[in-house]
Write a protein that holds these residues in place. Structure first.
Motif, mmCIF file in Angstrom:
data_model
loop_
_atom_site.group_PDB
_atom_site.id
_atom_site.type_symbol
_atom_site.label_atom_id
_atom_site.label_comp_id
_atom_site.label_asym_id
_atom_site.label_seq_id
_atom_site.Cartn_x
_atom_site.Cartn_y
_atom_site.Cartn_z
ATOM 1 N N TRP A 190 -4.341 -15.523 11.716
ATOM 2 C CA TRP A 190 -4.829 -14.494 10.801
ATOM 3 C C TRP A 190 -5.705 -15.064 9.696
ATOM 4 O O TRP A 190 -6.635 -14.398 9.223
ATOM 5 N N LEU A 191 -5.453 -16.308 9.289
ATOM 6 C CA LEU A 191 -6.344 -16.936 8.315
ATOM 7 C C LEU A 191 -7.726 -17.176 8.917
ATOM 8 O O LEU A 191 -8.747 -17.008 8.237
ATOM 9 N N VAL A 192 -7.754 -17.553 10.187
ATOM 10 C CA VAL A 192 -9.043 -17.736 10.866
ATOM 11 C C VAL A 192 -9.806 -16.421 10.903
ATOM 12 O O VAL A 192 -11.020 -16.381 10.632
ATOM 13 N N TRP A 193 -9.120 -15.336 11.186
ATOM 14 C CA TRP A 193 -9.808 -14.048 11.229
ATOM 15 C C TRP A 193 -10.205 -13.562 9.845
ATOM 16 O O TRP A 193 -11.243 -12.900 9.682
ATOM 17 N N ALA A 194 -9.422 -13.903 8.839
ATOM 18 C CA ALA A 194 -9.824 -13.565 7.469
ATOM 19 C C ALA A 194 -11.119 -14.282 7.116
ATOM 20 O O ALA A 194 -12.041 -13.693 6.524
ATOM 21 N N ALA A 195 -11.215 -15.560 7.496
ATOM 22 C CA ALA A 195 -12.436 -16.325 7.233
ATOM 23 C C ALA A 195 -13.608 -15.770 8.032
ATOM 24 O O ALA A 195 -14.732 -15.653 7.527
ATOM 25 N N ALA A 196 -13.346 -15.415 9.302
ATOM 26 C CA ALA A 196 -14.414 -14.885 10.145
ATOM 27 C C ALA A 196 -14.947 -13.559 9.608
ATOM 28 O O ALA A 196 -16.171 -13.345 9.528
ATOM 29 N N LEU A 197 -14.052 -12.666 9.219
ATOM 30 C CA LEU A 197 -14.494 -11.374 8.699
ATOM 31 C C LEU A 197 -15.134 -11.511 7.321
ATOM 32 O O LEU A 197 -16.027 -10.727 6.965
ATOM 33 N N ALA A 198 -14.702 -12.503 6.542
ATOM 34 C CA ALA A 198 -15.370 -12.775 5.263
ATOM 35 C C ALA A 198 -16.806 -13.223 5.522
ATOM 36 O O ALA A 198 -17.742 -12.811 4.812
ATOM 37 N N GLY A 199 -16.990 -14.052 6.555
ATOM 38 C CA GLY A 199 -18.336 -14.477 6.915
ATOM 39 C C GLY A 199 -19.190 -13.323 7.396
ATOM 40 O O GLY A 199 -20.376 -13.212 7.033
ATOM 41 N N GLY A 205 -24.310 -8.247 4.096
ATOM 42 C CA GLY A 205 -24.714 -7.861 2.759
ATOM 43 C C GLY A 205 -23.587 -7.445 1.843
ATOM 44 O O GLY A 205 -23.825 -7.063 0.694
ATOM 45 N N ALA A 206 -22.352 -7.499 2.320
ATOM 46 C CA ALA A 206 -21.201 -7.176 1.475
ATOM 47 C C ALA A 206 -20.670 -8.449 0.829
ATOM 48 O O ALA A 206 -21.151 -9.550 1.096
ATOM 49 N N THR A 207 -19.684 -8.316 -0.023
ATOM 50 C CA THR A 207 -19.066 -9.490 -0.631
ATOM 51 C C THR A 207 -17.995 -10.048 0.309
ATOM 52 O O THR A 207 -17.415 -9.312 1.117
ATOM 53 N N TRP A 208 -17.690 -11.315 0.202
ATOM 54 C CA TRP A 208 -16.763 -11.961 1.129
ATOM 55 C C TRP A 208 -15.375 -11.327 1.101
ATOM 56 O O TRP A 208 -14.685 -11.247 2.106
ATOM 57 N N TRP A 209 -14.984 -10.837 -0.081
ATOM 58 C CA TRP A 209 -13.633 -10.287 -0.158
ATOM 59 C C TRP A 209 -13.489 -8.964 0.575
ATOM 60 O O TRP A 209 -12.379 -8.524 0.853
ATOM 61 N N ALA A 210 -14.628 -8.336 0.931
ATOM 62 C CA ALA A 210 -14.542 -7.133 1.766
ATOM 63 C C ALA A 210 -13.926 -7.481 3.116
ATOM 64 O O ALA A 210 -13.127 -6.721 3.674
ATOM 65 N N GLY A 211 -14.299 -8.649 3.642
ATOM 66 C CA GLY A 211 -13.726 -9.103 4.903
ATOM 67 C C GLY A 211 -12.248 -9.400 4.793
ATOM 68 O O GLY A 211 -11.474 -9.142 5.727
ATOM 69 N N VAL A 212 -11.842 -9.946 3.658
ATOM 70 C CA VAL A 212 -10.422 -10.253 3.447
ATOM 71 C C VAL A 212 -9.611 -8.962 3.358
ATOM 72 O O VAL A 212 -8.518 -8.857 3.921
ATOM 73 N N ILE A 213 -10.149 -7.967 2.648
ATOM 74 C CA ILE A 213 -9.461 -6.679 2.541
ATOM 75 C C ILE A 213 -9.337 -6.034 3.917
ATOM 76 O O ILE A 213 -8.268 -5.503 4.280
ATOM 77 N N ALA A 214 -10.419 -6.083 4.697
ATOM 78 C CA ALA A 214 -10.375 -5.509 6.038
ATOM 79 C C ALA A 214 -9.313 -6.197 6.890
ATOM 80 O O ALA A 214 -8.554 -5.545 7.611
ATOM 81 N N THR A 215 -9.251 -7.515 6.790
ATOM 82 C CA THR A 215 -8.275 -8.272 7.575
ATOM 83 C C THR A 215 -6.859 -7.846 7.245
ATOM 84 O O THR A 215 -6.006 -7.732 8.139
ATOM 85 N N ALA A 216 -6.581 -7.607 5.977
ATOM 86 C CA ALA A 216 -5.226 -7.259 5.556
ATOM 87 C C ALA A 216 -4.724 -5.977 6.229
ATOM 88 O O ALA A 216 -3.514 -5.810 6.450
ATOM 89 N N GLY A 217 -5.633 -5.079 6.576
ATOM 90 C CA GLY A 217 -5.220 -3.838 7.215
ATOM 91 C C GLY A 217 -4.582 -4.048 8.575
ATOM 92 O O GLY A 217 -3.728 -3.249 8.996
#
Length: 260
Positions: A190-199, A205-217
């Motif tokens: 899940w950390l790998v996917w958090a990093a991937a979605l942050a990328g 064009g979004a901020t990296w933490w948008a990917g982290v928030i999405a991952t948490a869902g």
């Protein structure tokens, strides 16, 4: 004479189980093979997810409403995965919704007949996925974001197969893979996917933490369902694993729409 189990068998088990891509027979499903298959489940989904994401994006680019693109994504993923997780979601909903005891609930799930609880759950969960994907496809590199979310949803398998989570039955897919993934393996996935979605967030064009928030869902939705199934059914089955995948897909998609 059957071949001895090898490291590649875990990848082949994941590919042949989670997609319609031919992978050949597996000599024997050992604990290490099951662990590998559940861990790489989200990786083997890449070709399926890309095909679905690009098809949905192409439809939207040609002028189709976003929901049409989202439904295309959901439908193509189902076709290329035998809709096996849909079946698991419907059966699990029927079992959890029954007023019978644990054994009768498991028997309801085993029959495979879809009741009103299962049908309603499919409509809501798949509707959430399709509507969310449709909204995301309209954005920059929407196909890439949607493909990444589809792949990440299969990381729910490592949660269902955590050590300490028992099988509800002494046979079936649940028994073969239950308890095969250590907690640190699940955390890494899940950390790998958090990093991937942050990328992906950054390149769209979004901020990296948008990917982290999405991952948490994803783990949130899958984890709640898994807790309910263990409490109600006594453990996991193949149907429960499929249900957690679809729950994670909906959680990821909705969280991504909110974050983006």
């Amino acid at each position: 004479m059957s071949a001895e189990p090898g490291p590649a068998d875990g990848w082949r088990l994941a590919l042949g189980t989670l997609t319609r891509i031919p992978a050949g027979p597996i000599a024997q499903v050992t604990r290490p093979i099951a662990r590998t298959a559940m861990t790489v489940g989200s990786v083997v989904m890449v070709p399926v997810a890309l095909a679905a994401g690009l098809a949905g994006w192409g439809a939207v680019r040609l002028g189709a409403p976003g929901l049409v693109g989202g439904l295309l994504v959901v439908g193509i993923v189902a076709q290329l995965t035998r809709a096996m997780h849909w079946d698991g979601l419907a059966d699990t909903a029927d079992g959890l919704g029954s007023s019978w005891d644990r054994d009768r609930a498991l028997e309801i799930m085993r029959t495979g007949d879809v009741g009103p609880m299962g049908a309603g759950t499919l409509v809501v969960v798949l509707g959430l996925q399709a509507a969310s994907y449709g909204a995301l496809l309209a954005g920059p590199l929407g196909w890439l974001l949607v493909a990444a979310l589809v792949c990440a949803s299969r990381a729910a398998l490592v949660l269902g197969c955590l050590r300490g989570v028992p099988a509800a039955r002494p046979e079936g897919l649940g028994q073969a893979v239950a308890g095969s993934v250590p907690w640190y393996g699940a955390v890494v996935v899940w950390l790998v996917w958090a990093a991937a979605l942050a990328g992906v967030a950054v390149v769209t064009g979004a901020t990296w933490w948008a990917g982290v928030i999405a991952t948490a869902g994803g783990p949130l939705a899958a984890g709640v369902l898994l807790w309910w199934c263990v409490r109600r059914l006594g453990g996991i089955t193949g149907d429960v694993l499929g249900a957690t995948v679809e729950a994670a897909a909906a959680g990821l998609a909705v969280a991504a729409v909110i974050a983006w």
